[in-house]
Design a protein around this motif. Structure first.
Motif, short mmCIF file in Angstrom:
data_model
loop_
_atom_site.label_atom_id
_atom_site.label_comp_id
_atom_site.label_asym_id
_atom_site.label_seq_id
_atom_site.Cartn_x
_atom_site.Cartn_y
_atom_site.Cartn_z
N GLU A 112 -24.04 -15.62 88.61
CA GLU A 112 -22.89 -16.41 88.15
C GLU A 112 -22.04 -16.85 89.34
O GLU A 112 -21.60 -18.00 89.42
N GLN A 113 -21.80 -15.96 90.28
CA GLN A 113 -20.95 -16.29 91.44
C GLN A 113 -21.62 -17.27 92.39
O GLN A 113 -20.95 -17.99 93.12
N LEU A 114 -22.95 -17.31 92.37
CA LEU A 114 -23.66 -18.21 93.28
C LEU A 114 -23.71 -19.65 92.76
O LEU A 114 -24.19 -20.52 93.47
N SER A 115 -23.19 -19.89 91.57
CA SER A 115 -23.18 -21.28 91.09
C SER A 115 -22.29 -22.14 91.98
O SER A 115 -22.55 -23.30 92.21
N GLU A 116 -21.24 -21.55 92.53
CA GLU A 116 -20.35 -22.23 93.48
C GLU A 116 -19.95 -21.24 94.57
O GLU A 116 -18.81 -20.80 94.62
N PRO A 117 -20.87 -20.89 95.46
CA PRO A 117 -20.55 -19.87 96.46
C PRO A 117 -19.54 -20.37 97.50
O PRO A 117 -19.55 -21.54 97.87
N GLU A 118 -18.70 -19.47 97.92
CA GLU A 118 -17.75 -19.77 98.99
C GLU A 118 -18.40 -19.39 100.32
O GLU A 118 -18.76 -18.24 100.53
N ILE A 119 -18.58 -20.37 101.18
CA ILE A 119 -19.22 -20.11 102.47
C ILE A 119 -18.12 -19.89 103.50
O ILE A 119 -17.27 -20.75 103.71
N LEU A 120 -18.13 -18.72 104.10
CA LEU A 120 -17.11 -18.34 105.08
C LEU A 120 -17.65 -18.52 106.48
O LEU A 120 -18.77 -18.08 106.78
N ASN A 121 -16.89 -19.15 107.34
CA ASN A 121 -17.27 -19.27 108.75
C ASN A 121 -16.55 -18.18 109.52
O ASN A 121 -15.34 -18.06 109.44
N ILE A 122 -17.33 -17.39 110.24
CA ILE A 122 -16.79 -16.20 110.90
C ILE A 122 -17.13 -16.23 112.38
O ILE A 122 -18.26 -16.48 112.76
N GLN A 123 -16.12 -15.97 113.18
CA GLN A 123 -16.32 -15.91 114.63
C GLN A 123 -16.59 -14.46 115.02
O GLN A 123 -15.87 -13.55 114.64
N ILE A 124 -17.66 -14.27 115.77
CA ILE A 124 -18.06 -12.93 116.21
C ILE A 124 -17.97 -12.86 117.73
O ILE A 124 -18.50 -13.72 118.42
N ASP A 125 -17.34 -11.82 118.22
CA ASP A 125 -17.23 -11.59 119.67
C ASP A 125 -16.69 -12.80 120.42
O ASP A 125 -17.10 -13.09 121.54
N GLY A 126 -15.80 -13.56 119.80
CA GLY A 126 -15.16 -14.68 120.45
C GLY A 126 -16.03 -15.89 120.65
O GLY A 126 -15.58 -16.88 121.19
N GLU A 127 -17.29 -15.86 120.23
CA GLU A 127 -18.18 -17.00 120.47
C GLU A 127 -18.91 -17.46 119.22
O GLU A 127 -18.59 -18.49 118.67
N ALA A 128 -19.89 -16.68 118.83
CA ALA A 128 -20.80 -17.11 117.78
C ALA A 128 -20.08 -17.30 116.46
O ALA A 128 -19.25 -16.49 116.07
N VAL A 129 -20.41 -18.37 115.80
CA VAL A 129 -19.88 -18.60 114.47
C VAL A 129 -21.04 -18.43 113.50
O VAL A 129 -22.08 -19.07 113.65
N ILE A 130 -20.86 -17.54 112.56
CA ILE A 130 -21.88 -17.37 111.53
C ILE A 130 -21.29 -17.81 110.21
O ILE A 130 -20.08 -17.91 110.06
N SER A 131 -22.15 -18.09 109.28
CA SER A 131 -21.72 -18.37 107.92
C SER A 131 -22.08 -17.17 107.08
O SER A 131 -23.16 -16.60 107.23
N ALA A 132 -21.17 -16.79 106.21
CA ALA A 132 -21.42 -15.66 105.33
C ALA A 132 -20.99 -16.01 103.91
O ALA A 132 -20.03 -16.73 103.71
#
Length: 137
Positions: A112-132
């Motif tokens: 149910e929650q994946l019908s409209e998932p919220e994609i979070l952009n996260i900065q790791i160690d000051g550089e890499a940006v991942i999506s979660a």
């Protein structure tokens, strides 16, 4: 199938989800909303009542990512295109007994929650940006 495999199989059958490319050796489990993600399921203890805020989800995802992934895997994944291998979908469950006795209810909530998932952009160690994607059940 165990519950995790069942959950992954059900997610892959959602219309907006593309299964992994390359079979079991794929870096990502599936693609959702054009974001390749690696599925992680984790028990967590809620600190407050009610759903997590966006900032709480970001902080939790960041701590899970930093504590669980080895440096070697991060370096390998960082070489991949479009953050393949870095992005995560965390399914966080609070009730271990529910996961063990009624996993279907957790799986239903995730879908149910994946019908409209919220994609979070996260900065790791000051550089890499991942999506979660953080799904709280």
């Amino acid at each position: 199938l165990n519950e995790l495999a069942k959950l992954e199989s059900i997610i892959k059958n959602i219309d907006t989800v593309i299964p992994e490319i390359g079979g079991r050796k794929s870096i990502s489990d599936f693609i959702i909303k054009n974001v390749p993600v690696d599925l992680k399921v984790s028990h967590f203890t809620k600190r407050n009542i009610g759903p997590m805020t966006k900032n709480e989800k970001i902080d939790y995802a960041k701590s899970l990512y930093q504590n669980a992934d080895s440096e070697r895997r991060r370096k390998q994944a960082a070489k991949a295109l479009h953050n393949w291998g870095l992005n995560r979908m965390y399914v966080l469950y609070n009730d271990s007994e529910l996961w063990l006795k009624e996993p279907e209810s957790i799986i239903k909530s995730v879908v149910e929650q994946l019908s409209e998932p919220e994609i979070l952009n996260i900065q790791i160690d000051g550089e890499a940006v991942i999506s979660a994607i953080v799904v709280e059940v």
